[in-house]
Design a protein around this motif. Structure first.
Motif, PDB file in Angstrom:
ATOM      1  N   VAL A   1     -46.741  10.201 155.211  1.00  0.00           N
ATOM      2  CA  VAL A   1     -45.983  10.704 154.061  1.00  0.00           C
ATOM      3  C   VAL A   1     -44.759  11.491 154.512  1.00  0.00           C
ATOM      4  O   VAL A   1     -43.678  11.390 153.935  1.00  0.00           O
ATOM      5  CB  VAL A   1     -46.888  11.579 153.161  1.00  0.00           C
ATOM      6  N   GLY A   2     -44.914  12.282 155.564  1.00  0.00           N
ATOM      7  CA  GLY A   2     -43.824  13.109 156.058  1.00  0.00           C
ATOM      8  C   GLY A   2     -44.310  14.503 156.378  1.00  0.00           C
ATOM      9  O   GLY A   2     -45.499  14.806 156.253  1.00  0.00           O
ATOM     10  N   ALA A   3     -43.399  15.371 156.785  1.00  0.00           N
ATOM     11  CA  ALA A   3     -43.760  16.714 157.239  1.00  0.00           C
ATOM     12  C   ALA A   3     -42.843  17.755 156.634  1.00  0.00           C
ATOM     13  O   ALA A   3     -41.706  17.471 156.255  1.00  0.00           O
ATOM     14  CB  ALA A   3     -43.687  16.789 158.763  1.00  0.00           C
ATOM     15  N   THR A   4     -43.343  18.972 156.558  1.00  0.00           N
ATOM     16  CA  THR A   4     -42.521  20.114 156.157  1.00  0.00           C
ATOM     17  C   THR A   4     -41.824  20.683 157.393  1.00  0.00           C
ATOM     18  O   THR A   4     -42.184  20.356 158.532  1.00  0.00           O
ATOM     19  CB  THR A   4     -43.377  21.214 155.521  1.00  0.00           C
ATOM     20  N   LEU A   5     -40.871  21.559 157.161  1.00  0.00           N
ATOM     21  CA  LEU A   5     -40.231  22.233 158.297  1.00  0.00           C
ATOM     22  C   LEU A   5     -41.238  23.081 159.061  1.00  0.00           C
ATOM     23  O   LEU A   5     -41.153  23.200 160.289  1.00  0.00           O
ATOM     24  CB  LEU A   5     -39.075  23.108 157.814  1.00  0.00           C
ATOM     25  N   LYS A   6     -42.188  23.658 158.337  1.00  0.00           N
ATOM     26  CA  LYS A   6     -43.200  24.464 159.026  1.00  0.00           C
ATOM     27  C   LYS A   6     -44.073  23.593 159.912  1.00  0.00           C
ATOM     28  O   LYS A   6     -44.488  24.020 161.002  1.00  0.00           O
ATOM     29  CB  LYS A   6     -44.055  25.234 158.029  1.00  0.00           C
ATOM     30  N   ASP A   7     -44.380  22.368 159.471  1.00  0.00           N
ATOM     31  CA  ASP A   7     -45.119  21.433 160.330  1.00  0.00           C
ATOM     32  C   ASP A   7     -44.359  21.204 161.629  1.00  0.00           C
ATOM     33  O   ASP A   7     -44.938  21.227 162.722  1.00  0.00           O
ATOM     34  CB  ASP A   7     -45.305  20.085 159.620  1.00  0.00           C
ATOM     35  N   VAL A   8     -43.058  20.984 161.508  1.00  0.00           N
ATOM     36  CA  VAL A   8     -42.224  20.739 162.689  1.00  0.00           C
ATOM     37  C   VAL A   8     -42.218  21.969 163.593  1.00  0.00           C
ATOM     38  O   VAL A   8     -42.350  21.860 164.818  1.00  0.00           O
ATOM     39  CB  VAL A   8     -40.785  20.374 162.266  1.00  0.00           C
ATOM     40  N   GLN A   9     -42.061  23.124 162.986  1.00  0.00           N
ATOM     41  CA  GLN A   9     -42.096  24.378 163.747  1.00  0.00           C
ATOM     42  C   GLN A   9     -43.397  24.507 164.529  1.00  0.00           C
ATOM     43  O   GLN A   9     -43.392  24.839 165.724  1.00  0.00           O
ATOM     44  CB  GLN A   9     -41.957  25.553 162.789  1.00  0.00           C
ATOM     45  N   ASN A  10     -44.515  24.238 163.873  1.00  0.00           N
ATOM     46  CA  ASN A  10     -45.821  24.401 164.527  1.00  0.00           C
ATOM     47  C   ASN A  10     -46.031  23.405 165.655  1.00  0.00           C
ATOM     48  O   ASN A  10     -46.638  23.736 166.679  1.00  0.00           O
ATOM     49  CB  ASN A  10     -46.938  24.283 163.484  1.00  0.00           C
ATOM     50  N   ILE A  11     -45.519  22.184 165.485  1.00  0.00           N
ATOM     51  CA  ILE A  11     -45.618  21.197 166.565  1.00  0.00           C
ATOM     52  C   ILE A  11     -44.803  21.665 167.766  1.00  0.00           C
ATOM     53  O   ILE A  11     -45.251  21.574 168.917  1.00  0.00           O
ATOM     54  CB  ILE A  11     -45.134  19.816 166.083  1.00  0.00           C
ATOM     55  N   MET A  12     -43.613  22.169 167.512  1.00  0.00           N
ATOM     56  CA  MET A  12     -42.775  22.678 168.599  1.00  0.00           C
ATOM     57  C   MET A  12     -43.470  23.830 169.332  1.00  0.00           C
ATOM     58  O   MET A  12     -43.455  23.900 170.570  1.00  0.00           O
ATOM     59  CB  MET A  12     -41.424  23.130 168.059  1.00  0.00           C
TER      60      MET A  12
ATOM     61  N   ILE B   1     -40.895  12.579 163.155  1.00  0.00           N
ATOM     62  CA  ILE B   1     -42.069  12.384 162.306  1.00  0.00           C
ATOM     63  C   ILE B   1     -41.687  11.395 161.212  1.00  0.00           C
ATOM     64  O   ILE B   1     -40.699  11.594 160.493  1.00  0.00           O
ATOM     65  CB  ILE B   1     -42.545  13.708 161.680  1.00  0.00           C
ATOM     66  N   ASP B   2     -42.450  10.316 161.104  1.00  0.00           N
ATOM     67  CA  ASP B   2     -42.181   9.307 160.088  1.00  0.00           C
ATOM     68  C   ASP B   2     -42.565   9.824 158.706  1.00  0.00           C
ATOM     69  O   ASP B   2     -43.389  10.735 158.574  1.00  0.00           O
ATOM     70  CB  ASP B   2     -42.956   8.025 160.389  1.00  0.00           C
ATOM     71  N   GLY B   3     -41.982   9.218 157.668  1.00  0.00           N
ATOM     72  CA  GLY B   3     -42.288   9.653 156.312  1.00  0.00           C
ATOM     73  C   GLY B   3     -41.989   8.596 155.280  1.00  0.00           C
ATOM     74  O   GLY B   3     -41.514   7.496 155.595  1.00  0.00           O
ATOM     75  N   ARG B   4     -42.306   8.938 154.017  1.00  0.00           N
ATOM     76  CA  ARG B   4     -42.071   8.057 152.869  1.00  0.00           C
ATOM     77  C   ARG B   4     -42.815   6.747 152.995  1.00  0.00           C
ATOM     78  O   ARG B   4     -42.319   5.675 152.602  1.00  0.00           O
ATOM     79  CB  ARG B   4     -40.567   7.827 152.670  1.00  0.00           C
ATOM     80  N   ALA B   5     -44.015   6.802 153.564  1.00  0.00           N
ATOM     81  CA  ALA B   5     -44.874   5.627 153.694  1.00  0.00           C
ATOM     82  C   ALA B   5     -46.319   6.052 153.484  1.00  0.00           C
ATOM     83  O   ALA B   5     -46.668   7.221 153.662  1.00  0.00           O
ATOM     84  CB  ALA B   5     -44.704   4.986 155.071  1.00  0.00           C
TER      85      ALA B   5
END
Length: 317
Positions: free
Chosen positions: A261-272, A253-257
């Motif tokens: 903007v980016g993702a939280t760990l929970k965002d990553v968890q939910n995508i998985m 997940i791209d970020g700092r743009a």
């Protein structure tokens, strides 16, 4: 004209005072908590939080937001039949806050750890390591120690934790009070194990390819983040997971743009979880986050100089 300039300067000065006060001491607790956790999980921007909040308040916010379950600290081996399907899929993902990419590798035995040929002096970029290994798809993997002998190097030359390749322990810089290491490792038949293990347990698990990083986000089909957002703020992310049929999931997940903007760990968890991951873990993110496919980088790394040098990658031939 002088009055207009003076008014503009006054308004900017007033906003510079009011905005931080509103964020850190106003009713916007979600924004405050996200900003604090994002700042405190970087090397160079902790001052954004420490300038406005006492350490006791920062510690309380970090504890509140980092509620990651340790009920199941180890994943179980999946039971699947590997048909050695050579298919590799690439998908785009997006939300209101971020954009990213997912690569699905249907034959898990194709996944290996790639190592910088310049260790221990320095790392290499994901694309360099991928090309050296003839990879089709790759992502950055384990982290590295940025401060060496009191100085910031940032060259990826000192891996954090362990590196296992072809069943051999190539590198061991792991330390924890309880002797447990955050593992992202594949057995010889392509089964992904995530979670915390001792080095003795790892040696007895037929681990063929592995690096150290975490936290584990999905273990035995269950999400590990129960409350809060994981406590690591919003940033570029890299993660790896495995579905019940053995398919390996590469995620960035791209970020700092502005566009992502980016993702939280929970965002990553939910995508998985959305992709059917039974086991999944976070990998090194931030400026290291990079995805490579068929000869080129297909995401947008946030490192201002382009790809960052890293010690290891996960790749598929």
């Amino acid at each position: 004209m002088k009055k207009i300039i003076a008014y503009v300067i006054f308004e900017v000065f007033l906003a510079a005072i009011i905005l931080p006060v509103s964020i850190f001491y106003g009713p916007f607790t979600n924004i405050r908590n996200t900003l604090v956790t994002t700042a405190m999980t970087t090397f160079s921007h902790k001052y954004i939080a420490t300038l406005f909040l006492p350490q006791s308040k920062i510690d309380a916010i970090m504890k509140e937001m980092s509620s990651i379950s340790s009920d199941s600290s180890k994943s179980s081996l999946l039971n699947f039949k590997n048909n050695h399907d050579t298919t590799i899929e690439v998908n785009d993902i997006s939300s209101s806050r971020f954009k990213g990419k997912v690569i699905l590798i249907h034959d898990p035995t194709r996944v290996q750890v790639g190592i910088s040929s310049k260790l221990p002096k320095e790392g290499e970029t994901v694309s360099e390591i991928a090309k050296e290994n003839g990879a089709i798809a790759a992502i950055n993997a384990g982290g590295f120690i940025g401060y060496v002998d009191g100085a910031w190097t940032g060259n990826g030359g000192t891996p954090g934790g362990i590196i296992i390749h072809n069943g051999k322990l190539i590198y061991n810089n792991a330390y924890s009070k309880d002797g447990k290491i955050d593992l992202a490792g594949f057995t010889s038949d392509g089964k992904l194990l995530v979670g915390k293990y001792t080095l003795d347990e790892i040696k007895n698990l037929d681990i063929k390819e592995a690096v150290s990083f975490g936290p584990a986000l999905v273990v035995n089909g269950k999400p590990m983040i129960k409350n809060g957002d994981g406590g690591w703020g919003i940033a570029p992310r890299t993660a790896i997971g495995q579905k019940a049929d053995g398919t390996v999931i590469f995620l960035v997940i791209d970020g700092r743009a502005i566009s992502s903007v980016g993702a939280t760990l929970k965002d990553v968890q939910n995508i998985m979880l959305d992709y059917g991951a039974v086991n999944a873990t976070n990998l090194d993110g931030g400026s290291s986050t990079t995805m490579y496919y068929k000869g080129k980088v297909i995401n947008n790394p946030s490192n201002p100089l382009g790809e960052r040098m890293v010690p290891t990658i996960f790749y598929a031939k």
